[in-house]
Design a protein around this motif. Sequence first.
Motif, PDB file in Angstrom:
ATOM      1  N   ARG A  19       0.799  -1.220   0.000  1.00 19.18           N
ATOM      2  CA  ARG A  19       0.000   0.000   0.000  1.00 19.18           C
ATOM      3  C   ARG A  19       0.838   1.278   0.000  1.00 19.18           C
ATOM      4  O   ARG A  19       0.495   2.260  -0.654  1.00 19.18           O
ATOM      5  N   ASP A  20       1.930   1.274   0.741  1.00 16.14           N
ATOM      6  CA  ASP A  20       2.688   2.505   0.967  1.00 16.14           C
ATOM      7  C   ASP A  20       3.830   2.757  -0.023  1.00 16.14           C
ATOM      8  O   ASP A  20       4.452   3.819   0.029  1.00 16.14           O
ATOM      9  N   THR A  21       4.148   1.800  -0.876  1.00 11.54           N
ATOM     10  CA  THR A  21       5.208   2.018  -1.861  1.00 11.54           C
ATOM     11  C   THR A  21       4.578   2.662  -3.084  1.00 11.54           C
ATOM     12  O   THR A  21       3.877   2.008  -3.862  1.00 11.54           O
ATOM     13  N   LEU A  22       4.808   3.959  -3.236  1.00 15.16           N
ATOM     14  CA  LEU A  22       4.190   4.727  -4.314  1.00 15.16           C
ATOM     15  C   LEU A  22       5.228   5.182  -5.326  1.00 15.16           C
ATOM     16  O   LEU A  22       6.332   5.594  -4.960  1.00 15.16           O
ATOM     17  N   ASP A  23       4.853   5.103  -6.597  1.00 11.73           N
ATOM     18  CA  ASP A  23       5.686   5.551  -7.716  1.00 11.73           C
ATOM     19  C   ASP A  23       7.033   4.839  -7.795  1.00 11.73           C
ATOM     20  O   ASP A  23       7.983   5.356  -8.370  1.00 11.73           O
ATOM     21  N   PHE A  87       3.319  -2.220  -8.311  1.00 11.87           N
ATOM     22  CA  PHE A  87       3.514  -0.799  -8.577  1.00 11.87           C
ATOM     23  C   PHE A  87       2.244  -0.079  -8.162  1.00 11.87           C
ATOM     24  O   PHE A  87       1.160  -0.402  -8.669  1.00 11.87           O
ATOM     25  N   ASN A  88       2.357   0.871  -7.240  1.00  9.81           N
ATOM     26  CA  ASN A  88       1.196   1.604  -6.716  1.00  9.81           C
ATOM     27  C   ASN A  88       0.068   0.648  -6.316  1.00  9.81           C
ATOM     28  O   ASN A  88      -1.087   0.838  -6.692  1.00  9.81           O
ATOM     29  N   HIS A  90      -0.635  -2.253  -7.298  1.00  8.07           N
ATOM     30  CA  HIS A  90      -1.112  -3.166  -8.349  1.00  8.07           C
ATOM     31  C   HIS A  90      -0.069  -4.251  -8.579  1.00  8.07           C
ATOM     32  O   HIS A  90       1.121  -3.956  -8.704  1.00  8.07           O
ATOM     33  N   TYR A 122       9.080  -1.058 -14.244  1.00  8.37           N
ATOM     34  CA  TYR A 122       8.856   0.352 -13.910  1.00  8.37           C
ATOM     35  C   TYR A 122       8.404   1.147 -15.139  1.00  8.37           C
ATOM     36  O   TYR A 122       7.417   1.884 -15.081  1.00  8.37           O
TER      37      TYR A 122
END
Length: 151
Positions: A19-23, A87-88, A90, A122
Motif C-alpha cells: 500500500r505505501d510504496t508509491l511511484d 507498482f502503486n 497493483h 517500472y
Amino acid sequence: MSFLLPILTTKHEVDMAIRDTLDKVLVLRFGRASDLTCLQLDDILVKSARETSKFAEVALVDIDADEIQVYVKYFDVTLIPSTIFFFNAHHMKMDSRSADHTKWVGSFQSKQDFIDVVEAIYRGAMKGKFIVTCPLPPERIPKFQLLFRDV
C-alpha cells in the motif's frame, strides 16, 4: 547479506509495503534465508539496491512465517525463491515466456539482469501497463516445471 534488506514476517507488514510504496516498483522476494538459491538472489538484490533505489524498493518475505501463508497461497508460491512485483499497489506481471506471468521463479543470473527486469516493469507501469515483456534473452530466464495441485 539479507540483513541489509527489510524482512517482512506478518501479513500487516506486507500489506503496508504494498500500500505505501508509491511511484516505485515493490519487489517482494518470497523464500527462506537458509536456502542457497535465496541467498544467491539476496546477494544480487543487495548489490543492486543503490542502482535501483530511484525506481524500486526491495523486501524479503519469510515464506515460513504463519501470517504470510495467505500470500503464499494467493500467489501460489510453490517454488522458492519467487519474486513478485507491485507498482502503486497493483500486482505487476511479466511475460517471461513461461506458463506463469505472476512471479519470477528462481534467481537472476546477474545484478544487471535484475536491474533490467525491474526497469522494464517500472517503465511499463509508468505507461499504465500491468503486464510487461521480459527484457532478458531466453537463455538467462530460469526454467522450471509448474506443479499443479488438485488438478
